[in-house]
Scaffold this active site. Sequence first.
Site, PDB file in Angstrom:
ATOM      1  N   GLU A 230       6.798  -7.746  15.169  1.00  0.00           N
ATOM      2  CA  GLU A 230       7.618  -6.552  14.998  1.00  0.00           C
ATOM      3  C   GLU A 230       6.957  -5.419  15.769  1.00  0.00           C
ATOM      4  OE1 GLU A 230       8.490  -3.316  11.502  1.00  0.00           O
ATOM      5  OE2 GLU A 230       8.495  -5.437  10.907  1.00  0.00           O
TER       6      GLU A 230
ATOM      7  N   THR B 138      10.416   0.311  12.590  1.00  0.00           N
ATOM      8  CA  THR B 138      10.527   1.768  12.473  1.00  0.00           C
ATOM      9  C   THR B 138      11.765   2.267  13.224  1.00  0.00           C
ATOM     10  OG1 THR B 138       8.097   1.768  12.519  1.00  0.00           O
ATOM     11  CG2 THR B 138       9.164   3.896  12.374  1.00  0.00           C
TER      12      THR B 138
ATOM     13  N   LYS C 288      13.431  -4.821   3.444  1.00  0.00           N
ATOM     14  CA  LYS C 288      11.990  -4.630   3.498  1.00  0.00           C
ATOM     15  C   LYS C 288      11.567  -3.874   2.242  1.00  0.00           C
ATOM     16  CE  LYS C 288       8.818  -1.754   6.259  1.00  0.00           C
ATOM     17  NZ  LYS C 288       8.696  -1.083   7.580  1.00  0.00           N
TER      18      LYS C 288
END
Length: 221
Positions: A41, A70, A131
Site C-alpha cells: 500500500e 491515505t 480498515k
Amino acid sequence: MNPVLAELREAALIAVLRSRTAGDAIDVAHTLVQAGVTALEITFTTPSADTVISRLIRELDGRVLVGAGTVLDERQADAALAAGAQFLVSPGMPAELGRLLEACGPVPLVPGVLTPTELMVALTHGVEAVKIFPAAILGPGYLSALLGPFPDAALIPTGGIDPVDVPSWIAAGALAVGVGGSLNPPHLGSEAERLALLNRASALVTTTVAARAAVKQGDIR
C-alpha cells in the site's frame, strides 16, 4: 468476495509505505517483495505516490498487489485509479464515499472506520471491506468483538500494529493486517540496512503465513 479482496485474504499482510521520496518507496518495496510480501500500500503522503504505484505495477509484473493508501478525496482516487492501483484505502470515510465507490467500479475502496456505527454506515453504502484504524490502541479483542454483530464483515486492522501481534489479529478474524513501522524505514542507505529489512520482513511473512494456515485448518477460530 471481490477477487482482489480474496487475494488480500491470502496475502494476509499488507505493507504500508509512507516514504520520504519516491525513490525510497521503490527501494523499500522491492526489498519487501524479495522477502515474500505480496501486497503493498503506497500512501499519498509519499511524494509522487501515483508515479510510484504505476512504476511498481510495471516492474513487479503482476506478482504483487499494489494499492494506494491515505486516499482522502476524489482527486487522489482518480490519480490512484489512473496509475493502476488495485485497491484504495482511506483513513476515514470521505464525504463523497458514494461517488468514490461508483468511480472505483471493481477496484475495492477500503474506508477507515473505528466504531460499530461507522461500520454500519460503510456497509450501508455497499463497502465490501473496511480498515479498522487506528487499530493498535484497541487490540485484537476489539476486532473479534466487532465480528460478533457483524460476522461477515471484512476487517483490515491498521495503525501502530506491532509485527509480533500480527498472528493474533489474523486469529481474531482479520481479512489482512496492515503494517508500516518496521517494514517502512525512512530509506535504505546501506546494504546492511537493506539486509536488516529483508530479514525482518521475511520473518514476518513466515509467521503471517503460518497464522493464516492455522485459521484455514480450523485450529484457530
